[in-house]
Design a protein around this motif. Structure first.
Motif, PDB file in Angstrom:
ATOM      1  N   HIS A  88      28.887 -15.311  -4.796  1.00 57.58           N
ATOM      2  CA  HIS A  88      29.169 -15.170  -6.121  1.00 57.58           C
ATOM      3  C   HIS A  88      29.125 -16.594  -6.777  1.00 57.58           C
ATOM      4  CE1 HIS A  88      30.935 -11.060  -5.730  1.00 57.58           C
ATOM      5  NE2 HIS A  88      31.306 -11.466  -4.650  1.00 57.58           N
ATOM      6  N   ALA A  89      28.189 -17.273  -6.562  1.00 56.27           N
ATOM      7  CA  ALA A  89      28.186 -18.845  -6.840  1.00 56.27           C
ATOM      8  C   ALA A  89      26.980 -19.289  -7.717  1.00 56.27           C
ATOM      9  CB  ALA A  89      28.134 -19.753  -5.548  1.00 56.27           C
ATOM     10  N   ALA A  90      26.329 -18.195  -8.536  1.00 62.60           N
ATOM     11  CA  ALA A  90      25.166 -18.761  -9.310  1.00 62.60           C
ATOM     12  C   ALA A  90      25.673 -20.029 -10.575  1.00 62.60           C
ATOM     13  CB  ALA A  90      24.575 -17.582 -10.010  1.00 62.60           C
ATOM     14  N   ALA A  91      26.760 -19.462 -11.059  1.00 62.91           N
ATOM     15  CA  ALA A  91      27.133 -20.272 -12.246  1.00 62.91           C
ATOM     16  C   ALA A  91      27.702 -21.715 -11.715  1.00 62.91           C
ATOM     17  CB  ALA A  91      28.424 -19.593 -12.997  1.00 62.91           C
ATOM     18  N   LEU A  92      28.195 -21.660 -10.593  1.00 56.94           N
ATOM     19  CA  LEU A  92      28.581 -22.955  -9.676  1.00 56.94           C
ATOM     20  C   LEU A  92      27.318 -23.875  -9.505  1.00 56.94           C
ATOM     21  CD1 LEU A  92      31.916 -21.762  -7.725  1.00 56.94           C
ATOM     22  CD2 LEU A  92      31.889 -23.191  -9.766  1.00 56.94           C
ATOM     23  N   LEU A  93      26.222 -23.408  -9.062  1.00 54.45           N
ATOM     24  CA  LEU A  93      25.131 -24.030  -8.699  1.00 54.45           C
ATOM     25  C   LEU A  93      24.165 -24.320  -9.832  1.00 54.45           C
ATOM     26  CD1 LEU A  93      24.417 -21.920  -5.437  1.00 54.45           C
ATOM     27  CD2 LEU A  93      25.605 -24.130  -5.706  1.00 54.45           C
ATOM     28  N   SER A  94      24.680 -24.078 -11.471  1.00 52.42           N
ATOM     29  CA  SER A  94      23.630 -24.747 -12.149  1.00 52.42           C
ATOM     30  C   SER A  94      23.384 -25.848 -12.119  1.00 52.42           C
ATOM     31  CB  SER A  94      24.325 -24.147 -13.539  1.00 52.42           C
ATOM     32  OG  SER A  94      23.657 -24.885 -14.622  1.00 52.42           O
ATOM     33  N   GLY A  95      22.121 -26.271 -12.230  1.00 46.75           N
ATOM     34  CA  GLY A  95      21.905 -27.704 -12.067  1.00 46.75           C
ATOM     35  C   GLY A  95      21.892 -28.444 -10.468  1.00 46.75           C
ATOM     36  N   ARG A  96      22.109 -27.305  -9.477  1.00 47.15           N
ATOM     37  CA  ARG A  96      22.083 -27.610  -8.283  1.00 47.15           C
ATOM     38  C   ARG A  96      21.261 -26.627  -7.378  1.00 47.15           C
ATOM     39  NH1 ARG A  96      26.918 -29.353 -10.017  1.00 47.15           N
ATOM     40  NH2 ARG A  96      27.823 -31.568  -9.627  1.00 47.15           N
ATOM     41  N   GLU A  97      20.199 -26.212  -8.129  1.00 55.33           N
ATOM     42  CA  GLU A  97      19.321 -24.994  -7.479  1.00 55.33           C
ATOM     43  C   GLU A  97      18.960 -25.411  -6.002  1.00 55.33           C
ATOM     44  OE1 GLU A  97      20.020 -24.274 -11.790  1.00 55.33           O
ATOM     45  OE2 GLU A  97      19.423 -25.972 -10.567  1.00 55.33           O
ATOM     46  N   TYR A  98      18.911 -26.352  -5.593  1.00 48.26           N
ATOM     47  CA  TYR A  98      18.426 -26.850  -4.267  1.00 48.26           C
ATOM     48  C   TYR A  98      19.447 -26.394  -3.108  1.00 48.26           C
ATOM     49  CZ  TYR A  98      21.225 -30.912  -4.982  1.00 48.26           C
ATOM     50  OH  TYR A  98      22.555 -31.805  -5.155  1.00 48.26           O
ATOM     51  N   LEU A  99      20.488 -25.875  -3.733  1.00 48.33           N
ATOM     52  CA  LEU A  99      21.642 -25.519  -2.711  1.00 48.33           C
ATOM     53  C   LEU A  99      21.596 -23.978  -2.731  1.00 48.33           C
ATOM     54  CD1 LEU A  99      24.560 -27.920  -3.450  1.00 48.33           C
ATOM     55  CD2 LEU A  99      22.888 -28.267  -1.558  1.00 48.33           C
TER      56      LEU A  99
ATOM     57  N   ASP B 235      23.974 -22.185   0.287  1.00 49.03           N
ATOM     58  CA  ASP B 235      23.449 -22.485   1.522  1.00 49.03           C
ATOM     59  C   ASP B 235      24.582 -23.311   2.352  1.00 49.03           C
ATOM     60  OD1 ASP B 235      22.146 -23.031   3.901  1.00 49.03           O
ATOM     61  OD2 ASP B 235      20.258 -23.771   3.127  1.00 49.03           O
ATOM     62  N   VAL B 236      25.200 -22.625   3.146  1.00 48.42           N
ATOM     63  CA  VAL B 236      26.252 -23.443   3.698  1.00 48.42           C
ATOM     64  C   VAL B 236      25.904 -24.374   4.946  1.00 48.42           C
ATOM     65  CG1 VAL B 236      28.219 -21.618   3.207  1.00 48.42           C
ATOM     66  CG2 VAL B 236      26.816 -21.602   5.450  1.00 48.42           C
ATOM     67  N   SER B 237      24.618 -24.308   5.029  1.00 53.77           N
ATOM     68  CA  SER B 237      23.899 -24.950   6.331  1.00 53.77           C
ATOM     69  C   SER B 237      23.507 -26.284   5.453  1.00 53.77           C
ATOM     70  CB  SER B 237      22.817 -24.487   6.905  1.00 53.77           C
ATOM     71  OG  SER B 237      21.695 -24.493   5.909  1.00 53.77           O
ATOM     72  N   HIS B 238      23.344 -26.627   4.312  1.00 53.23           N
ATOM     73  CA  HIS B 238      22.992 -27.937   3.636  1.00 53.23           C
ATOM     74  C   HIS B 238      24.138 -28.964   3.662  1.00 53.23           C
ATOM     75  CE1 HIS B 238      21.388 -30.592   0.599  1.00 53.23           C
ATOM     76  NE2 HIS B 238      20.344 -29.920   0.374  1.00 53.23           N
ATOM     77  N   PRO B 239      23.788 -30.250   3.997  1.00 51.12           N
ATOM     78  CA  PRO B 239      24.880 -31.146   4.149  1.00 51.12           C
ATOM     79  C   PRO B 239      25.723 -31.277   2.966  1.00 51.12           C
ATOM     80  CG  PRO B 239      22.957 -31.951   5.337  1.00 51.12           C
ATOM     81  CD  PRO B 239      22.349 -30.656   4.554  1.00 51.12           C
ATOM     82  N   GLU B 240      25.345 -31.104   1.800  1.00 49.72           N
ATOM     83  CA  GLU B 240      25.867 -31.304   0.308  1.00 49.72           C
ATOM     84  C   GLU B 240      26.811 -30.284  -0.054  1.00 49.72           C
ATOM     85  OE1 GLU B 240      24.543 -32.193  -4.087  1.00 49.72           O
ATOM     86  OE2 GLU B 240      23.359 -32.936  -2.349  1.00 49.72           O
ATOM     87  N   SER B 241      26.490 -28.975   0.647  1.00 46.83           N
ATOM     88  CA  SER B 241      27.367 -27.683   0.376  1.00 46.83           C
ATOM     89  C   SER B 241      28.831 -28.014   0.544  1.00 46.83           C
ATOM     90  CB  SER B 241      26.826 -26.611   1.067  1.00 46.83           C
ATOM     91  OG  SER B 241      25.477 -26.210   0.892  1.00 46.83           O
ATOM     92  N   LEU B 242      29.417 -28.582   1.763  1.00 48.85           N
ATOM     93  CA  LEU B 242      30.621 -28.721   2.002  1.00 48.85           C
ATOM     94  C   LEU B 242      31.389 -29.602   1.006  1.00 48.85           C
ATOM     95  CD1 LEU B 242      33.144 -28.232   3.430  1.00 48.85           C
ATOM     96  CD2 LEU B 242      32.628 -29.768   5.160  1.00 48.85           C
ATOM     97  N   GLU B 243      30.347 -30.785   0.643  1.00 48.48           N
ATOM     98  CA  GLU B 243      30.818 -31.941  -0.190  1.00 48.48           C
ATOM     99  C   GLU B 243      31.093 -31.503  -1.623  1.00 48.48           C
ATOM    100  OE1 GLU B 243      28.708 -35.619  -2.012  1.00 48.48           O
ATOM    101  OE2 GLU B 243      28.455 -35.377   0.122  1.00 48.48           O
ATOM    102  N   LEU B 244      30.413 -30.251  -2.135  1.00 54.45           N
ATOM    103  CA  LEU B 244      30.328 -29.846  -3.513  1.00 54.45           C
ATOM    104  C   LEU B 244      31.688 -28.741  -3.437  1.00 54.45           C
ATOM    105  CD1 LEU B 244      29.624 -28.960  -6.395  1.00 54.45           C
ATOM    106  CD2 LEU B 244      28.101 -27.154  -5.038  1.00 54.45           C
TER     107      LEU B 244
END
Length: 396
Positions: free
Chosen positions: A114-125, A140-149
């Motif tokens: 349910h995260a599309a609006a949160l990922l606006s501008g961070r489509e690489y995640l 994508d919870v495997s991406h190193p930046e995902s937990l940081e976000l």
């Protein structure tokens, strides 16, 4: 994971005198409000808080983010908010009203789905499947930046809404049991599978990648001095020997059991989890394409007041099958912490706010009565929009 004696940011996040949700005391009586799909006014929400206090409820769970909309201007992420989202000043007013009413506020940032609006501008995640298709609503919870976000978003929500708990989301990330064979494939999301194997070894799965992410996010919550909650969809009980178990420090918000072979509340209790009852058949007030829900919690199987009990969990979805968890012996900690009625606005245009709150009151009254409280059946002036009187919670 062990729970720290005190969160490092607890003093800042939970000021003295702030209402408690009732989770730790085993007396959670909550309402979940979908302020992500639908823009609720602060005036209407304040009146709802007053009504909740009158009915003896303890907590308002705010579902703040959804696929199409972010319902609040999160500090540091204001650009993601809908044009009509709550401002910081709106949130401050709501916090003050909740304090006065004695109602705890529990914010939810719903991830990793349910995260599309949160990922606006961070489509690489955004998550990609094995065919290269982008799933814009999944992080994508495997991406190193995902937990940081995710951690930054959770801290932002906690900054706006002080309290003793936060909701981590965690629902509908993997395929539901009725979806296609392709959607059910264990290797559907290669990045998650590879991440799970990097964590556990060759036996690792995408579910291990998900569990690792949710556990890490729960640590952030505990560092904030909050009790973390999450939906039960993808929690694998101990009997199934997951590579990475979801931490038992996380309270499971149990809303669904899709099939007889999927875990039940009894499996979660046997695995050592504390649970909250958000029965997805009996306690879901949904505005959908089919229209508004019936008054008084009426479903095809009967009325809310006849069917629901706080310890009655879903047995099987849409089957009128339930599991009644027996009370614990005196002197033992109760892992059933309470129950919550949920308002979902899948089709927000179905009802205006005034009509929605009036209809909702016909559900709140029997829900509150299931805990043994006494309440008026008619909607008070405070909900109908005219009353100015502040209603105090009953003495506990």
């Amino acid at each position: 994971m062990s729970r720290p004696a005190a969160g490092r940011e607890a003093a800042a996040s939970r000021p003295a005198g702030h209402p408690r949700s009732g989770l730790e005391e085993g007396r959670y009586r909550g309402l979940s409000l979908d302020v992500a799909r639908r823009a609720f006014t602060i005036d209407g929400t304040v009146r709802l808080l007053d009504r909740m206090a009158e009915l003896g409820l303890t907590a308002l769970h705010l579902h703040l983010t959804e696929t199409r909309r972010v319902g609040v201007r999160l500090p540091g992420f204001e650009e993601l908010a809908a044009p009509d989202a709550w401002t910081a000043a709106d949130c401050a007013r709501l916090v003050a009203a909740a304090d006065e009413a004695g109602i705890a506020l529990i914010p939810e940032i719903d991830l990793p789905s349910h995260a599309a609006a949160l990922l606006s501008g961070r489509e690489y995640l955004q998550l990609r499947d094995r065919r290269g298709r982008v799933h814009a609503d999944r992080l994508d919870v495997s991406h190193p930046e995902s937990l940081e976000l995710a951690a930054a978003l959770l801290r932002a929500a906690a900054q706006l809404f002080p309290g003793d708990a936060v909701h981590l989301g965690g629902d509908e990330y993997f395929a539901a049991p009725w979806e296609t064979e392709e959607e059910q494939r264990a290797d559907r999301f290669p990045s998650l599978l590879a991440h799970g194997r990097s964590l556990v070894g060759t036996a690792g799965t995408a579910a291990d990648s998900f569990a690792h992410f949710m556990n890490a996010l729960a640590e952030v919550a505990r560092d904030l001095g909050r009790t973390p909650l999450m939906w039960n969809d993808h929690v694998v009980p101990a009997s199934q020997h997951p590579g990475i178990p979801i931490s038992t420090d996380i309270v499971l918000d149990v809303w669904i059991r899709w099939r007889a072979w999927t875990p039940s509340v009894l499996d979660y209790l046997a695995s050592g989890y504390r649970v909250m009852n958000s029965h997805g058949d009996l306690l879901y007030f949904v505005l959908s394409a089919d229209g508004a829900p019936a008054a008084h919690g009426r479903r095809r199987f009967g009325l809310l007041e006849d069917l629901f009990r706080p310890r009655r969990f879903m047995g099987l979805a849409a089957q009128n099958e339930h599991l009644d968890v027996p009370p614990v012996p005196e002197g033992h900690a109760d892992p059933v912490l309470g129950a919550s009625l949920s308002v979902w606005c899948d089709a927000p245009e179905v009802l205006g706010e005034k009509e929605l709150l009036a209809l909702l009151d016909t559900w709140l009254v029997p829900f509150a009565a299931s805990f043994g409280t006494t309440a008026r059946a008619a909607a008070p002036a405070a909900l109908e929009g005219g009353g100015q009187a502040r209603l105090r919670p009953p003495a506990s």
